[in-house]
Design an enzyme around this catalytic site. Structure first.
Site, PDB file in Angstrom:
ATOM      1  N   SER A 124       0.829  -1.205   0.000  1.00 41.29           N
ATOM      2  CA  SER A 124       0.000   0.000   0.000  1.00 41.29           C
ATOM      3  C   SER A 124       0.862   1.252   0.000  1.00 41.29           C
ATOM      4  O   SER A 124       1.945   1.265   0.583  1.00 41.29           O
ATOM      5  CB  SER A 124      -0.876  -0.003   1.259  1.00 41.29           C
ATOM      6  N   TYR A 149      -2.512   0.302  10.015  1.00 40.93           N
ATOM      7  CA  TYR A 149      -2.671  -0.379   8.721  1.00 40.93           C
ATOM      8  C   TYR A 149      -1.393  -0.214   7.889  1.00 40.93           C
ATOM      9  O   TYR A 149      -0.795  -1.197   7.467  1.00 40.93           O
ATOM     10  CB  TYR A 149      -3.871   0.183   7.954  1.00 40.93           C
ATOM     11  N   LYS A 153       1.623  -3.010   6.807  1.00 44.32           N
ATOM     12  CA  LYS A 153       2.081  -3.279   5.434  1.00 44.32           C
ATOM     13  C   LYS A 153       3.592  -3.076   5.329  1.00 44.32           C
ATOM     14  O   LYS A 153       4.310  -3.850   4.686  1.00 44.32           O
ATOM     15  CB  LYS A 153       1.363  -2.342   4.446  1.00 44.32           C
TER      16      LYS A 153
HETATM   17  C1  WQD Z   1      -9.871   8.593   0.984  1.00 44.95           C
HETATM   18  C2  WQD Z   1     -10.157  10.040   1.340  1.00 44.95           C
HETATM   19  C3  WQD Z   1     -10.590  10.377   3.672  1.00 44.95           C
HETATM   20  C4  WQD Z   1     -14.347   8.077   3.738  1.00 44.95           C
HETATM   21  C5  WQD Z   1      -6.992   3.752   1.209  1.00 44.95           C
HETATM   22  C6  WQD Z   1      -7.275   2.348   1.592  1.00 44.95           C
HETATM   23  C7  WQD Z   1      -6.038   1.640   1.941  1.00 44.95           C
HETATM   24  C8  WQD Z   1      -4.914   1.948   1.022  1.00 44.95           C
HETATM   25  C9  WQD Z   1      -4.701   3.438   0.870  1.00 44.95           C
HETATM   26  C10 WQD Z   1      -4.598   0.213  -0.533  1.00 44.95           C
HETATM   27  C11 WQD Z   1      -9.489  10.493   2.623  1.00 44.95           C
HETATM   28  C12 WQD Z   1     -11.827  10.688   2.831  1.00 44.95           C
HETATM   29  C13 WQD Z   1     -13.166   8.679   3.337  1.00 44.95           C
HETATM   30  C14 WQD Z   1     -15.444   8.871   4.129  1.00 44.95           C
HETATM   31  C15 WQD Z   1     -14.136  10.844   3.679  1.00 44.95           C
HETATM   32  N1  WQD Z   1      -5.134   1.399  -0.249  1.00 44.95           N
HETATM   33  N2  WQD Z   1     -13.071  10.037   3.306  1.00 44.95           N
HETATM   34  N3  WQD Z   1     -15.294  10.233   4.083  1.00 44.95           N
HETATM   35  O1  WQD Z   1      -7.658   6.422   3.742  1.00 44.95           O
HETATM   36  O2  WQD Z   1      -6.601   6.918   1.473  1.00 44.95           O
HETATM   37  O3  WQD Z   1      -6.802   4.538   2.352  1.00 44.95           O
HETATM   38  O4  WQD Z   1      -5.909   3.924   0.373  1.00 44.95           O
HETATM   39  O5  WQD Z   1      -3.865  -0.389   0.161  1.00 44.95           O
HETATM   40  O6  WQD Z   1      -6.364   0.262   1.842  1.00 44.95           O
HETATM   41  O7  WQD Z   1      -8.120   2.357   2.718  1.00 44.95           O
HETATM   42  O8  WQD Z   1      -8.807   5.774   1.566  1.00 44.95           O
HETATM   43  O9  WQD Z   1     -11.137   5.860   0.839  1.00 44.95           O
HETATM   44  O10 WQD Z   1     -10.645   5.661   3.331  1.00 44.95           O
HETATM   45  O11 WQD Z   1     -10.152   7.804   2.143  1.00 44.95           O
HETATM   46  O12 WQD Z   1     -14.023  12.092   3.646  1.00 44.95           O
HETATM   47  O13 WQD Z   1     -16.542   8.397   4.523  1.00 44.95           O
HETATM   48  O14 WQD Z   1     -11.567  10.180   1.545  1.00 44.95           O
HETATM   49  O15 WQD Z   1     -10.432  11.321   4.729  1.00 44.95           O
HETATM   50  O16 WQD Z   1      -9.115  11.852   2.473  1.00 44.95           O
HETATM   51  P1  WQD Z   1      -7.426   6.021   2.341  1.00 44.95           P
HETATM   52  P2  WQD Z   1     -10.266   6.206   2.009  1.00 44.95           P
END
Ligand code: WQD
Length: 299
Positions: A124, A149, A153
């Site tokens: 990741s 998390y 990784k």
């Molecule tokens: C994206 C953005 C949140 C939910 C992911 C995967 C992880 C890894 C890395 C592969 C952020 C915002 C989210 C919500 C929001 N990928 N958000 N409201 O945290 O970048 O991590 O990518 O390994 O497995 O989880 O992804 O989709 O949770 O968040 O505002 O209800 O959306 O703050 O800026 P993240 P995410």
């Protein structure tokens, strides 16, 4: 080519299994259904005309792994199985380290016992932590992850890197995903997490179909153009193709090599909402909520 796909019924795993079968390869799936549904087997069958062999079990079950390796002539392993929600990992660190790190170590031991030397690991971009410079390259510093998390990784990457150094005939590829999104063009498979979605895009889709009231935008005071989090969203089918490319490379390279899988272009939460509304013609109501622990501004 027989490929053991741990977590193969999950979001990325199922899309990768479709591509494997379409390329004439044979996925053998191991999935504990912690974040996948058994009917995905039939959905894959509907897409490719054959139901992949699937073992319903946990990657931490060494005896089960031994029996799978003894039963099938496995050529390579793609290791997806693991928990992957940044926010959730802050609340349940032990669960994340047990599933992700312990599971990977049990798998590696079983591979060594069975003499299987090719491994692709679902890593990741969170291993880069809060980057000083973007876009990130494979040479960007890792290890400063901001949540359990990402730290899990990174630990696994270190374990596999050290293992490969001790057994030079091993060929290990670390695929560092940015933010997978989207679904198979047929709509037969996609992202359907169990429970409340942790990730942005499945939450948006559930708001769009009326399953959720509104999206909570976790913070609009980040140092980004519109104040909301910026991420590199890549289509899940492109990501699946990346795994087939990695399998091709495994046949011609030893060592332990990392590749970033992303587009190099970031989009903010509000840009994603606007794009989804434009593409779907569906309103996505949202409210601004406090920042989520473990989040960073831009990756
Ligand atoms: C994206 C953005 C949140 C939910 C992911 C995967 C992880 C890894 C890395 C592969 C952020 C915002 C989210 C919500 C929001 N990928 N958000 N409201 O945290 O970048 O991590 O990518 O390994 O497995 O989880 O992804 O989709 O949770 O968040 O505002 O209800 O959306 O703050 O800026 P993240 P995410």
């Amino acid at each position: 080519m027989n490929v053991l796909v741990t977590g193969g019924l999950g979001y990325i795993g199922s899309h990768t299994c479709v591509k494997l079968i379409e390329s004439g390869m044979t996925p053998i799936i191991l999935d504990n259904l912690s974040n996948a549904k058994p009917e995905v087997v039939q959905r894959i069958e509907h897409l490719v005309g054959e139901a992949p062999l699937c073992y319903f079990g946990d990657v931490r079950d060494g005896e089960l792994l031994d029996s799978i390796f003894a039963t099938h002539d496995i050529d390579a392993v793609i290791h997806f199985a693991g928990l992957k929600a940044v926010g959730e990992s802050v609340i349940k660190p032990l669960t994340y380290y047990d599933n992700n790190v312990n599971g990977s170590l049990v798998l590696a031991k079983a591979m060594r016992k069975a003499g299987v030397n090719s491994l692709i690991f679902s890593s990741s971009a969170t291993v880069y932590g809060d980057p000083e410079h973007v876009p990130l390259t494979e040479n960007s510093p890792t290890g400063a992850a901001t949540n359990p998390y990402g730290r899990s990784k990174h630990m696994i990457e270190q374990c596999f890197t050290d293992l490969q150094k001790s057994v030079p005939t091993l060929s290990i590829t670390l695929l560092r995903y940015f933010n997978p999104a989207g679904a198979h063009p047929s709509g037969n498979i996609g992202e359907q997490p169990n429970g409340i979605p942790n990730n942005l895009v499945p939450y948006i889709t559930q708001v769009a179909i009326g399953q959720r009231e509104a999206l909570s935008v976790f913070g609009d005071d980040y140092d980004t153009p519109d104040g909301t989090g910026v991420r590199d969203y890549l289509h899940v089918v492109d990501l699946a193709v990346g795994h087939l490319k990695a399998l091709d490379k495994l046949n011609v390279q030893d060592g332990c090599v990392a590749y970033n899988l992303g587009t190099g272009q970031g989009y903010s939460v509000l840009e994603m909402v606007a794009a989804f509304e434009k593409a779907s013609g569906q309103q996505v109501p949202y409210n601004i909520a406090p920042r989520r622990a473990g989040d960073i501004a831009c990756c």
